[in-house]
Design an enzyme around this catalytic site. Structure first.
Site, short mmCIF file in Angstrom:
data_model
loop_
_atom_site.label_atom_id
_atom_site.label_comp_id
_atom_site.label_asym_id
_atom_site.label_seq_id
_atom_site.Cartn_x
_atom_site.Cartn_y
_atom_site.Cartn_z
N LYS A 154 2.86 98.90 16.80
CA LYS A 154 3.58 97.77 17.27
C LYS A 154 4.23 98.33 18.75
CE LYS A 154 6.96 94.39 15.71
NZ LYS A 154 7.97 94.12 14.56
N ARG A 202 11.58 85.70 18.66
CA ARG A 202 12.93 85.93 18.36
C ARG A 202 13.65 84.48 18.52
NH1 ARG A 202 12.65 91.51 21.87
NH2 ARG A 202 11.47 92.78 20.19
N LYS A 247 -0.12 95.10 17.55
CA LYS A 247 0.74 93.82 17.88
C LYS A 247 1.47 94.26 19.21
CE LYS A 247 4.64 91.10 16.42
NZ LYS A 247 5.53 90.79 15.07
#
Length: 337
Positions: free
Chosen positions: A206, A216, A260
């Site tokens: 990540k 977010r 990711k």
């Protein structure tokens, strides 16, 4: 007979790549990779309440949903053949604190959602995350102590949360907080609690990426975040470090690996699949999704073609599947083919 050899035949040695491209049937016959509904995991966002479908401005076409609406969405996904959902909670601000303690409530929002979905739609997989960012008042993935995200205390907490999520019916735990040792700790905790059949999909690589902004917003952490996440996410410049990170997760017992974000890291997808041979997934994150949607809404690109092309690129890079907000849209297109 007249010799009809062309200069191009001499140049190519009579090898012409276009022969296999000359018709639809030949192109289909030699196609190396295919995108199917079995490749899709659908991330969804859960909010408290009932009867709620709340559009996310930064992610056109994506909604926050109350649990009852999430159950309806799960039924639709299962009907389309989508194998699994990945659920993310947006809990009340008053429940968020420095340590993300609500993650340890057995009846918290994410666990309620899991139980409801598995009861109503038992044939769809539910993948849950144990990172603390939806639960903390500072927006970080771990526990904040003296300006530092503390590793070991966070690992203890996410391992406990993983057991609770498994108790609620989660099929796969997908830890994304990138703490050292978390995969092994979660595996040991799950096994000790009798959850040997619950898998772990590691967010193995990540990256500290610019592509997470709309996500977010979706879980209401964007305005909370103090500082950045560079002390625990991977530097986008570092490919070898990413593979080392993934190797540790493999050693600790990960069943599946994830990269990711997705598109900026196709090289990592390929390297991980080649190195470890485990089921490998990419998360086509919110920023990737929004770029395509925004450009398509402005008429700058063919949104459907771009969507399908990017998803196919993950397959070409060695991925076994993709977490994508396009999942339902793609499943409907594929069902018509």
């Amino acid at each position: 007979m007249q010799d009809r050899t062309h200069l191009v035949d001499d140049i190519t040695g009579h090898r012409r790549m276009r022969r296999n491209r000359k018709a639809d049937w030949t192109r289909r016959l030699v196609q190396e990779n295919r995108l199917t509904v079995d490749d899709l995991i659908w991330p969804i966002f859960i909010v408290p309440g009932s009867g709620i479908i709340d559009p996310i401005p930064a992610m056109p076409g994506v909604n926050r949903m109350s649990i009852d609406k999430a159950v309806e969405a799960a039924r639709e996904a299962a009907g389309l053949g989508i194998p699994a959902l990945a659920t993310f909670p947006n809990i009340e601000m008053e429940l968020r604190d420095e340590t993300g303690s609500n993650s340890l409530e057995a009846n918290n929002l994410i666990n309620q959602a899991t139980a409801a979905i598995k009861k109503a739609v038992p044939n769809i997989g539910v993948i849950t995350d144990v990172a603390l960012d939806p639960f903390t008042s500072h927006g970080h993935d771990g526990i904040l102590r003296g300006g530092e995200i503390v590793n070991d205390e966070t690992v203890d907490q996410v391992a406990r949360a993983a057991v609770m999520q498994a108790d609620a019916g989660a099929d796969i735990i997908a830890p994304s907080e990138m703490m050292d040792g978390r995969i092994g700790a979660i595996r040991m905790a799950l096994d000790a609690a009798g959850h040997q059949s619950v898998g772990i999909m590691s967010y193995a690589t990540k990256f500290a990426s610019a592509f997470y902004g709309p996500y977010r917003e979706a879980i209401s952490t964007g305005g909370l975040l103090k500082g950045d996440k560079k002390t625990y996410y991977i530097d986008p410049a570092n490919g070898t470090e990413a593979i080392r990170d993934a190797a540790l997760d493999v050693e600790e017992g990960a069943d599946m690996l994830m990269v990711k974000p997705g598109l900026p890291y196709l090289d990592i997808c390929w390297r991980m699949k080649e190195a470890f041979g485990l089921p490998t997934f990419a998360y086509q994150v919110s920023g990737e999704y929004t770029q395509i949607k925004a450009a398509a809404m402005n008429g700058w690109i063919d949104g459907e073609r771009a969507m399908l092309e990017t998803l196919l690129s993950f397959k070409r890079a060695g991925c076994d599947g993709v977490l994508t907000y396009f999942a339902v849209e793609v499943a409907k297109i594929l069902a018509k083919r």
